[in-house]
Motif scaffolding. Structure first.
Motif, PDB file in Angstrom:
ATOM      1  N   GLU A 116       0.838  -1.193   0.000  1.00 17.88           N
ATOM      2  CA  GLU A 116       0.000   0.000   0.000  1.00 17.88           C
ATOM      3  C   GLU A 116       0.876   1.247   0.000  1.00 17.88           C
ATOM      4  O   GLU A 116       2.036   1.222   0.411  1.00 17.88           O
ATOM      5  CB  GLU A 116      -0.932   0.014   1.214  1.00 17.88           C
ATOM      6  N   SER A 147       0.405   5.536   0.988  1.00 17.10           N
ATOM      7  CA  SER A 147      -0.502   6.505   1.592  1.00 17.10           C
ATOM      8  C   SER A 147       0.146   7.886   1.652  1.00 17.10           C
ATOM      9  O   SER A 147       1.382   8.012   1.683  1.00 17.10           O
ATOM     10  CB  SER A 147      -0.918   6.073   3.003  1.00 17.10           C
ATOM     11  N   THR A 177      -5.988  11.344   5.306  1.00 19.97           N
ATOM     12  CA  THR A 177      -5.103  10.347   4.704  1.00 19.97           C
ATOM     13  C   THR A 177      -5.790   9.677   3.531  1.00 19.97           C
ATOM     14  O   THR A 177      -6.941   9.232   3.630  1.00 19.97           O
ATOM     15  CB  THR A 177      -4.698   9.277   5.730  1.00 19.97           C
ATOM     16  N   LYS A 204      -5.163   6.455   0.951  1.00 14.04           N
ATOM     17  CA  LYS A 204      -4.340   5.247   0.853  1.00 14.04           C
ATOM     18  C   LYS A 204      -4.800   4.387  -0.318  1.00 14.04           C
ATOM     19  O   LYS A 204      -5.996   4.240  -0.567  1.00 14.04           O
ATOM     20  CB  LYS A 204      -4.429   4.448   2.155  1.00 14.04           C
TER      21      LYS A 204
END
Length: 867
Positions: free
Chosen positions: A224, A226, A862, A864
């Motif tokens: 991932e 972010s 955030t 992501k």
């Protein structure tokens, strides 16, 4: 997973992404009529793609359940069922960082909490100080605004990495938590298996990179990316990836995490730049031999935040600040005040830091009692002319919380490296041999214009060998461990705090030559303290765990340590030929010292699992501790006096329980712990204290969509050296002398002994007696969830004298998260009600002169992407 012939029990994955998790549960429900019982949810999945893979695997297992159950029954292999609940909130995971044995929090006879990565992400926990919302007993005072280590049970704690103690970090750099898969908060001293430790407790970080053991079974790389933004130009980028690879024909797993931050701050002249890199690898060399290796690199640059100076109750209650400038002392015009320029009279002593031990209050030791009747004329009789301490152009103004005692070129820099290499071998007999090799180093520089600087250059290397095994007979399972270890620490450390004056600067103006001191770290001379040395610790420990089928459990352990210490001072680099300000005469210092110390640590616990799910327990322990400073240094004075090594004692009673089909976990404990030698202490990192209190924790998975937690702690910390002497040295604030105007003394600092009679007078300041916490998170749909957290803390004295009281406060945080198959967006607002609140800053020494105003309402957002 536990599979029993004729009664198959299927374990299936808990999906982090709630919409996938709910979908899995719906499908699970379709198979309940097949005569199969689904007991637990164990393995954590980090992305929808991985969730689908795990769900398909579990579904295949469900379909083939009866056949597989028969094979498992015949082989005799039985695996434990683990219930972790939503966000891994329930105490189902095994935690080896408490006693050394693989037990869940419910089974452990100690007060401890775990905070999962899922909880950290959901509740937007950004530094260790915010762990208080999920870990009672971890309220932490300000260490000049740097979240280096927690105060656990009211005293400075320690930090462990994968079960190995890290170098001391009271405020050298903010301990990063973004790379943690799980954080264990253990209250009270560590088990003997982990070696000497502090009395309060510790944090153990299980890094995200530890998921390599899961990564090696992936078919392809997954991870991932972010990006986080927020108030005051917050900017953080993270990326992580795990997957399979091969070396020399052998498959292995890896996980890599990276974080970059370049953020401003609410506070003046404050910013953060940091780089965090973490990686781990896991490889099965043979069927019985496995190796795990990896490391972490952390490069941090920011600064400490002393907060507001010229502290008064009026400043706390109404924001009224006393303005005025100090008398100029920079005689050579280089823009800074040297120690020699502070010595206006040329007698070799500072003229702005008069220490008094003969106040008119007439208390024992000449100590000052709060509300002492001294007038300025009385003080001048005692200490002489005070004109150099008088401010000029005095006035008042309203001060904003962002106006703090930080100069534009103040800096806090820290570069840390951690490496580890583990070898694990499984014997045919079932015994297990594990060798842990650990290395850590850091270089630290801390400079503050008001008159404090220091550096550390320290490394540690530890090798721990653990031989373990277990056997069963007649309803009793016996597990045991035998562990010799060797730990070597090498340090070079310099401190510069002579002529440290917070109050000379007017916070409505920038730092100038009126308040800037020439720092020892910039000229490599005139240090207050400077130590070079090392110490070697050899220890051997043995633990046994006896677990009867009828519910009784006994755990006992013992350890012996011997430590060889050496420390010396390069006297030519010291301002005075001594280790502190109180020895100005050449020859009185401990220029070098060496000695050997040894001690025995032990632990004994007994618990009982009742038929209705309640587990009462009792623990008694005595643990060795090394009295080291901020850079893991040991002073020559402590070695020479025998105060470099001590022991701590713990008595703890508690009760734990898991109810409502393991959806509700509750724990309540009472404890008393103390250091046995009141004279052996480091005022910064390891004070001599006695602590008593209660802790309560509850975690309730009310529904598949609703999770709540609650916590309460009641703490009383008494400083034993203060209790024994009846008084304590402290810097004296304006409100400690109500008949003397503060502006008459703000050009320097008045210090001396302060008396508060009785045991209550020896209590550690800045620590609320009662702290209550509450959190909740609710999944409104399969794609949207919200959460809240509340911390309620009682009023507390800012300093040992108690002349200034910091008000109680209730802090409310709110947030929400929206996710799709590959994307996630979260928004969090902290201090929603814009509560004005404060934290005491180094209260027992500086609490009467400085305080940290905390952050107003602010937000983070955030975005992501999972791949």
């Amino acid at each position: 997973m536990l599979l029993a012939k004729g009664n198959p029990v299927i374990g299936i994955c808990l999906i982090e992404n709630r919409h996938t998790g709910i979908h899995a549960r719906k499908h699970m429900g379709n198979y309940k009529n097949w005569g199969m019982k689904i007991l637990s949810i164990h393995h954590t999945v980090r992305s929808p793609k991985r969730a689908r893979t795990a769900f398909v695997s579990a579904l295949a297992l469900i379909v083939s359940g009866p056949a597989f159950a028969a094979e498992t029954d015949e082989s005799g292999v039985v695996e434990e069922v683990v219930v972790t609940g939503e966000l891994r909130s329930q105490p189902g995971e095994n935690v080896e960082s408490v006693l050394g044995f693989s037990k869940s929090l419910l089974e452990l006879p100690r007060s401890a909490s775990t905070v999962s990565f899922e909880q950290i992400e959901r509740f937007n926990i950004k530094d260790i100080d915010e762990l208080i919302v999920l870990a009672p007993g971890s309220f932490t005072q300000s260490f000049f605004g740097v979240a280096g280590s927690l105060d656990v049970r009211g005293t400075p704690g320690e930090t462990y990495f994968r079960g190995v103690r890290r170098l001391d970090n009271p405020g050298n750099y903010p301990t990063p938590i973004g790379a943690a898969d799980r954080i264990d908060i253990v209250r009270g001293p560590a088990s003997p298996i982990f070696g000497p430790s502090k009395i309060g407790g510790y944090l153990n970080f299980e890094p995200k990179s530890a998921r390599a053991s899961g990564g090696q079974y992936l078919d392809q790389n997954e991870g991932e990316i972010s990006y986080t933004t927020g108030s005051w130009d917050k900017s953080v980028i993270t990326a992580e990836v795990g997957g399979p690879a091969s070396v020399a024909g052998r498959d292995f797993g890896f996980y890599v995490y990276a974080e970059l931050e370049d953020s401003d701050s609410y506070y003046d002249n404050t910013a953060t730049e940091q780089t965090l890199l973490q990686a781990s690898f896991d490889m099965d060399v043979t069927d019985r031999l496995r190796i795990e290796w990896g490391g972490m690199y952390h490069d941090y640059e920011g600064n400490q935040v002393a907060g507001w100076n010229r502290l008064t109750q009026d400043l706390i209650d109404n924001g009224t600040y006393i303005t005025g400038t100090a008398i100029p002392l920079d005689t050579n015009g280089d823009g800074s005040i040297s120690h020699q320029e502070f010595d206006v009279n040329g007698d070799g002593f500072t003229d702005l830091n008069p220490f008094r031990f003969d106040f008119l209050s007439g208390a024992p030791g000449g100590a000052l009692t709060p509300g002492s009747p001294e007038t300025l004329a009385d003080l001048q009789v005692l200490i002489g002319d005070t004109s150099l301490l008088q401010l000029q152009n005095v006035g008042t103004t309203k001060l904003d919380g962002s106006n703090v005692a930080v100069a534009a070129d103040d800096t806090l820099q820290n570069e840390a490296l951690v490496l580890y290499f583990d070898i694990i071998y499984e014997f045919d007999s079932g015994m297990r041999l594990k060798n842990q090799l650990y290395y850590e180093e850091y270089e630290n520089l801390n400079e503050n214009a008001y008159g404090f600087s220091q550096f550390h250059d320290t490394y540690v290397i530890e090798n721990k060998l653990i031989l373990s095994g277990d056997f069963e007979s007649r309803g009793l399972k016996t597990s045991w461990q035998l562990s010799p270890s060797l730990r070597y620490t090498d340090f070079e450390h310099g401190d510069d705090y002579t002529n440290e004056y917070f109050d000379r600067r007017d916070l409505t103006m920038p730092s100038t030559a009126l308040d800037r001191r020439l720092l020892a770290t910039r000229i490599d001379d005139d240090y207050t303290e400077y130590y070079i040395g090392d110490y070697m610790n050899f220890g051997i420990a043995a633990l046994v765990d006896l677990d009867w089928d009828m519910g009784l459990n006994i755990t006992a352990g013992i350890r012996w340590d011997t430590i060889d210490m050496e420390s010396r001072q390069p006297v030519d680099k010291l301002l005075f030929a001594s280790s502190n300000n109180f020895c100005p005469v050449p020859g009185c210092e401990n220029a070098s010292a060496s000695d050997d110390f040894d001690g025995v640590s032990w632990t004994f616990s007994v618990s009982y699992e009742t038929p209705w799910g309640v587990r009462p327990y009792f623990t008694a322990a005595e643990q060795s501790t090394i009295i080291a400073g901020q850079g893991a240094e040991v002073t020559t004075g402590n070695i020479a006096s025998g105060g470099a090594f001590d022991t701590s004692e713990l008595i703890e009673l508690g009760i734990k329980g898991s109810f409502l089909d393991n959806k509700l976990y509750m724990a309540l404990s009472w404890y008393e712990q103390e250091r046995t030698d009141f004279s052996a202490q480091s005022i910064v990192t390891n004070q001599s204290t006695e602590t008593t209190g209660y802790e309560f924790e509850a975690r309730w998975q009310a529904t598949d969509r609703f999770l709540m937690t609650a916590g309460w702690s009641q703490i009383e910390v008494v400083n034993l050296s203060t209790l024994q002497s009846g008084f304590r040295f402290s810097f004296i604030g304006s409100d400690d002398l109500p008949n003397i105007p503060g502006d008459a003394l703000y050009g320097g600092t008045l210090g001396g002994n302060i008396l508060r009679p009785g045991e209550s007078g020896a209590r550690r300041a800045g620590m609320p007696e009662n702290v209550f916490t509450l959190t909740g998170t609710y999944d409104f749909t399969d794609n949207f969830a919200g959460h809240f957290s509340v911390v309620d803390a009682e009023e507390v004295p800012s300093s040992f004298s108690g002349s200034v009281e910091l008000p109680s406060y209730t802090l409310l945080n709110l947030g929400a998260v929206y996710y799709t198959e590959n994307w996630q967006f979260s928004l969090n607002v902290k201090n929603v009600t814009d509560e004005e609140y404060f934290r005491a800053n180094f209260p027992n020494l500086f609490g009467g002169t400085i305080v940290l105003p905390e952050l107003p309402r602010h937000y983070t957002a955030t975005l992501k992407y999972n791949f």
